[in-house]
Design an enzyme around this catalytic site. Structure first.
Site, short mmCIF file in Angstrom:
data_model
loop_
_atom_site.label_atom_id
_atom_site.label_comp_id
_atom_site.label_asym_id
_atom_site.label_seq_id
_atom_site.Cartn_x
_atom_site.Cartn_y
_atom_site.Cartn_z
N GLY A 61 -4.44 -10.37 5.98
CA GLY A 61 -4.33 -8.95 5.04
C GLY A 61 -5.21 -8.37 4.09
N ASP A 67 -8.78 -7.38 3.58
CA ASP A 67 -9.39 -6.62 4.33
C ASP A 67 -11.74 -7.40 3.93
OD1 ASP A 67 -7.62 -5.54 4.77
OD2 ASP A 67 -8.62 -2.95 3.42
N TYR A 69 6.01 -11.53 5.43
CA TYR A 69 4.66 -10.98 4.91
C TYR A 69 4.32 -12.02 3.39
CZ TYR A 69 2.44 -7.42 1.84
OH TYR A 69 1.66 -7.01 1.15
N THR A 105 0.69 -1.16 0.52
CA THR A 105 -0.26 0.21 -0.35
C THR A 105 0.51 0.94 0.21
OG1 THR A 105 -1.98 -1.36 1.39
CG2 THR A 105 -2.42 0.95 1.33
N LYS A 108 1.88 -12.08 8.28
CA LYS A 108 0.05 -11.48 7.24
C LYS A 108 0.88 -12.28 6.67
CE LYS A 108 1.06 -7.12 5.60
NZ LYS A 108 -0.31 -7.29 4.01
O1 NGF Z 1 -2.86 -3.12 -1.26
C1 NGF Z 1 -2.86 -5.19 -1.28
C2 NGF Z 1 -1.87 -5.80 -1.59
N1 NGF Z 1 -3.63 -5.77 -0.09
C3 NGF Z 1 -3.84 -5.25 1.24
C4 NGF Z 1 -2.52 -5.55 2.27
O2 NGF Z 1 -2.87 -6.49 2.49
C5 NGF Z 1 -1.81 -5.10 1.89
C6 NGF Z 1 -5.29 -5.26 1.00
O3 NGF Z 1 -5.51 -4.78 2.01
C7 NGF Z 1 -0.97 -4.63 3.00
O4 NGF Z 1 -0.90 -5.12 4.14
C8 NGF Z 1 0.47 -4.22 2.63
O5 NGF Z 1 -0.15 -2.67 2.21
O6 NGF Z 1 1.69 -4.96 2.47
C9 NGF Z 1 -5.80 -5.58 -0.11
O7 NGF Z 1 -5.60 -3.86 -0.65
C10 NGF Z 1 -8.04 -5.27 0.58
O8 NGF Z 1 -8.16 -6.19 1.12
C11 NGF Z 1 -8.43 -4.83 -0.82
O9 NGF Z 1 -8.04 -6.06 -1.90
O10 NGF Z 1 -2.82 -6.69 -2.77
#
Ligand code: NGF
Length: 293
Positions: A188, A190, A136, A48, A164
């Site tokens: 991980g 949401d 991760y 993110t 994670k």
């Molecule tokens: O954005 C992603 C990649 N996954 C995130 C999260 O797992 C990433 C998830 O919140 C995260 O924690 C990080 O920044 O490393 C998703 O965006 C969300 O569930 C929507 O699909 O795909």
């Protein structure tokens, strides 16, 4: 070390139009997460945070700003993983010196690393930094799948706190919870919080918590309390929002929603599309008004 359980925003980073880090905007995102979304912690330098498109110095700058802004108000996890192990160690040392509560590292990707190579990667970061480590695991982006026994190998090191778990494999999640009940799991995805929390995860790390953190906490706590029907109702609303965000461009849409709340969330980092189109702006506003106002 702070309590690492609970709701963690995967921290977004505000970029200027030229791709440089917008420090003022980043600080506003951090404040919004702590003061308005009431998160328990921040996961800094993850997907993110558009981390894998940044230089080592930029990653350090973000770790520094996040710690300086959050101070000790919330728990902080630094994602330092990289296919360049020397970079991962350098970042790990840096974040440890800043006082991050734990490190996390994405499984090394792109090359088909063997499991002994993956284990060596984690052992090296831990040995060189002395900090805690959260694996991760995000197989749909990395292509790296770790099995139950292999997690057991990594978990032999007491510094490995857990994983994670950004995957929809609830059979694997259940097996991990059964085999290693003392190890922590952060969900991980949401949009899959109810099933993950039903299986006893200890926390969640998510991108959408930057704008939908209050609902995320409700879902998590209701499920933990056994009120799954009530949790599911909130998950349904949340997933309508997430569906809309994903269809409109994930990070870009969350940033536009933040801007509507007065947070200078800036642009994305190329080669991602940096700037929203007119249609994306309109849709972000609709999502904000329907779900978050
Ligand atoms: O954005 C992603 C990649 N996954 C995130 C999260 O797992 C990433 C998830 O919140 C995260 O924690 C990080 O920044 O490393 C998703 O965006 C969300 O569930 C929507 O699909 O795909």
């Amino acid at each position: 070390m702070k309590n690492l359980k609970g709701i963690f925003s995967a921290l977004l980073v505000s970029f200027n139009e030229d791709g440089s880090i917008n420090e003022k905007g980043l600080r506003q995102i951090i404040r919004h997460n702590i003061d308005k979304m009431k998160v328990d912690g921040l996961y800094v330098g993850g997907s993110t945070g558009e981390n894998f498109m940044l230089s080592t110095e930029e990653k350090k700058q973000i770790f520094r700003i996040a710690k300086d802004e959050a101070k000790d108000q919330v728990a902080l996890i630094a994602q330092v993983g990289s296919v360049n192990l020397k970079e991962a160690v350098e970042l790990g040392k840096y974040a440890t010196e800043l006082g991050y509560d734990s490190l996390s590292a994405v499984t090394p990707f792109y090359y088909k690393f063997s499991f002994p190579e993956i284990k060596h990667y984690y052992e090296t970061i831990i040995a060189e930094t002395g900090n805690n480590m959260i694996v991760y695991s995000i197989p749909f982006l990395t292509g790296v799948n770790i099995g139950v026994e292999q997690f057991g190998e990594l978990y032999k090191n007491p510094k490995v706190l857990g994983v994670k778990f950004t995957a929809g494999d609830f059979y694997l999640l259940e097996r991990l919870r059964k085999a290693y009940p003392e190890k922590l799991v952060w969900a991980g995805f949401d949009e899959m919080m109810v099933p993950a929390a039903s299986l006893g995860v200890h926390g969640a790390i998510g991108s959408t918590f930057n704008v939908n953190g209050l609902r995320a906490r409700q879902i998590f706590e209701l499920t933990q309390a056994g009120q799954v029907k009530e949790a599911l109702e909130i998950q349904h609303v949340t997933n309508d929002l997430i569906e809309g965000i994903l269809a409109n461009g994930l990070y870009l849409t969350i940033k536009e929603i933040l801007k509507l709340q007065g947070v200078d969330a800036g642009y994305c980092r190329e080669p991602m599309t940096a700037k929203a189109t007119e249609a994306q702006l309109v849709r972000a506003k609709e999502l904000y008004e329907q779900f978050l106002k």
